[in-house]
Structure formats: structure tokens, C-alpha cells
Design an enzyme around this catalytic site. Structure first.
Site, PDB file in Angstrom:
ATOM      1  N   HIS A   1       0.851  -1.188   0.000  1.00  0.00           N
ATOM      2  CA  HIS A   1       0.000   0.000   0.000  1.00  0.00           C
ATOM      3  C   HIS A   1       0.891   1.243   0.000  1.00  0.00           C
ATOM      4  O   HIS A   1       2.015   1.208   0.502  1.00  0.00           O
ATOM      5  CB  HIS A   1      -0.898   0.023   1.241  1.00  0.00           C
ATOM      6  CG  HIS A   1      -2.041  -0.949   1.186  1.00  0.00           C
ATOM      7  ND1 HIS A   1      -3.091  -0.920   2.070  1.00  0.00           N
ATOM      8  CD2 HIS A   1      -2.278  -1.984   0.326  1.00  0.00           C
ATOM      9  CE1 HIS A   1      -3.939  -1.888   1.775  1.00  0.00           C
ATOM     10  NE2 HIS A   1      -3.471  -2.556   0.731  1.00  0.00           N
TER      11      HIS A   1
ATOM     12  N   GLU B   1       0.978   3.919   1.772  1.00  0.00           N
ATOM     13  CA  GLU B   1       1.486   4.369   3.071  1.00  0.00           C
ATOM     14  C   GLU B   1       2.656   3.522   3.552  1.00  0.00           C
ATOM     15  O   GLU B   1       3.669   4.047   4.016  1.00  0.00           O
ATOM     16  CB  GLU B   1       0.393   4.307   4.140  1.00  0.00           C
ATOM     17  CG  GLU B   1      -0.840   5.128   3.848  1.00  0.00           C
ATOM     18  CD  GLU B   1      -1.943   4.307   3.187  1.00  0.00           C
ATOM     19  OE1 GLU B   1      -1.661   3.616   2.189  1.00  0.00           O
ATOM     20  OE2 GLU B   1      -3.082   4.365   3.662  1.00  0.00           O
TER      21      GLU B   1
ATOM     22  N   CYS C   1      -6.147   2.068   5.703  1.00  0.00           N
ATOM     23  CA  CYS C   1      -6.812   0.827   6.120  1.00  0.00           C
ATOM     24  C   CYS C   1      -6.249   0.400   7.483  1.00  0.00           C
ATOM     25  O   CYS C   1      -5.365   1.058   8.029  1.00  0.00           O
ATOM     26  CB  CYS C   1      -6.580  -0.258   5.070  1.00  0.00           C
ATOM     27  SG  CYS C   1      -4.880  -0.876   5.031  1.00  0.00           S
TER      28      CYS C   1
ATOM     29  N   CYS D   1      -2.366  -0.168   7.368  1.00  0.00           N
ATOM     30  CA  CYS D   1      -1.597   1.070   7.284  1.00  0.00           C
ATOM     31  C   CYS D   1      -1.731   1.898   8.558  1.00  0.00           C
ATOM     32  O   CYS D   1      -0.774   2.533   8.995  1.00  0.00           O
ATOM     33  CB  CYS D   1      -2.026   1.867   6.064  1.00  0.00           C
ATOM     34  SG  CYS D   1      -1.565   1.037   4.532  1.00  0.00           S
TER      35      CYS D   1
HETATM   36 ZN   LIG Z   1      -3.496   0.337   3.589  1.00  0.00          ZN
END
Ligand SMILES: [Zn+2]
Length: 143
Positions: free
Chosen positions: A48, A50, A78, A81
Site C-alpha cells: 500500500h 502508506e 486501512c 496502514c
Molecule cells: Zn493500507
């Protein structure tokens, strides 16, 4: 956030959902690292925006603690993260669009400000939210 939006646009080239992130230095003047979703591009479920930006910022600083830093991301983080943000000790999380289906920074959960955790970054939400959300809706419309 403009830089994070530019990053988000790069995710599409690899077939990934357009989400971008940047990590700013404690004085806010330097972009330490950037990242965009690379799950499809790399086959890595944890890739992801991040997480990639945090890893790169830590590598650049030579340590895992990103105390004082700010992470800016186009979409609400999410759970994974949000956990990574707490672990990295960033001071501040700035995000654009809310994620009512999976957000963990105020929508579905609020992992980053959970009082049971010993580190709670400040959260600023809704920065360029419409532009961030539009990138996502345009992406999913073409699918
Ligand atoms: Zn994430």
C-alpha cells in the site's frame, strides 16, 4: 497533498488503485519519501502507498522512528496502514477521501487514535478530498 495526488496517478500505470502517499520531514519542508499502491505491480499484498512511503522514509533517515514526521495520503488508511502509522511514531496523518468501507482513521475504525495504544498521531482529514475521491471513482468506472 498535491504530491500525494501525483503519486496516486502513477499507481494506475501498474494497474493499481490510485492511492498515493508522501512523508514530510519534521519541519515540513522536505519530502522524505513517496509511494503509491503497487499491489498489482509487485504482487505484494502489503504494498500500500502508506507502507511503501513509511519504509522509504525510514530507510532514508536510517531509523524506524519517524517522530515528528507527517504522512500525507489521498485515501483514509486501512487497518494495516493505520497500524504501520502507529508503529512508525509519525506525529501527524493527513488524508483526503474518507473510506467508509475500510477506513481505520475515523470511519469504520479509529486505530490511529485508539486510547489503548501508547502512540496516537494527530489526524487531519478531508484535505483535497474531492480530488482524491474522483481519482478513485474514475479508476473504478473504467474497470
Ligand atoms: Zn493500507
Amino acid at each position: 497533498m498535491r504530491l500525494a495526488l501525483d503519486e496516486a496517478g502513477q499507481a494506475v500505470r501498474g494497474g493499481d488503485v490510485p492511492v498515493g502517499a508522501v512523508v514530510l520531514s519534521p519541519d515540513g519542508t522536505t519530502v522524505l519519501a513517496a509511494g503509491h499502491n503497487e499491489r498489482e505491480a509487485t504482487g505484494d499484498p502489503t504494498a500500500h502507498a502508506e507502507v511503501l512511503a513509511l519504509r522509504r522514509a525510514a530507510a532514508r533517515l536510517g531509523e524506524w522512528r519517524l517522530t515528528g514526521c507527517t504522512l500525507v495520503v489521498t485515501l483514509e488508511p486501512c487497518t494495516m496502514c493505520a497500524g504501520a502509522l502507529v508503529q512508525s511514531r509519525v506525529d501527524r496523518v493527513v488524508y483526503g477521501a474518507r473510506d467508509d468501507k475500510a477506513g481505520a482513521a475515523g470511519s469504520l475504525w479509529d486505530v490511529v487514535r485508539d486510547r489503548r495504544l501508547n502512540h496516537r498521531p494527530e489526524v487531519v482529514q478531508g484535505v483535497l478530498a474531492e480530488e482524491s475521491a474522483r481519482l478513485l471513482t474514475d479508476f473504478f468506472r473504467t474497470r
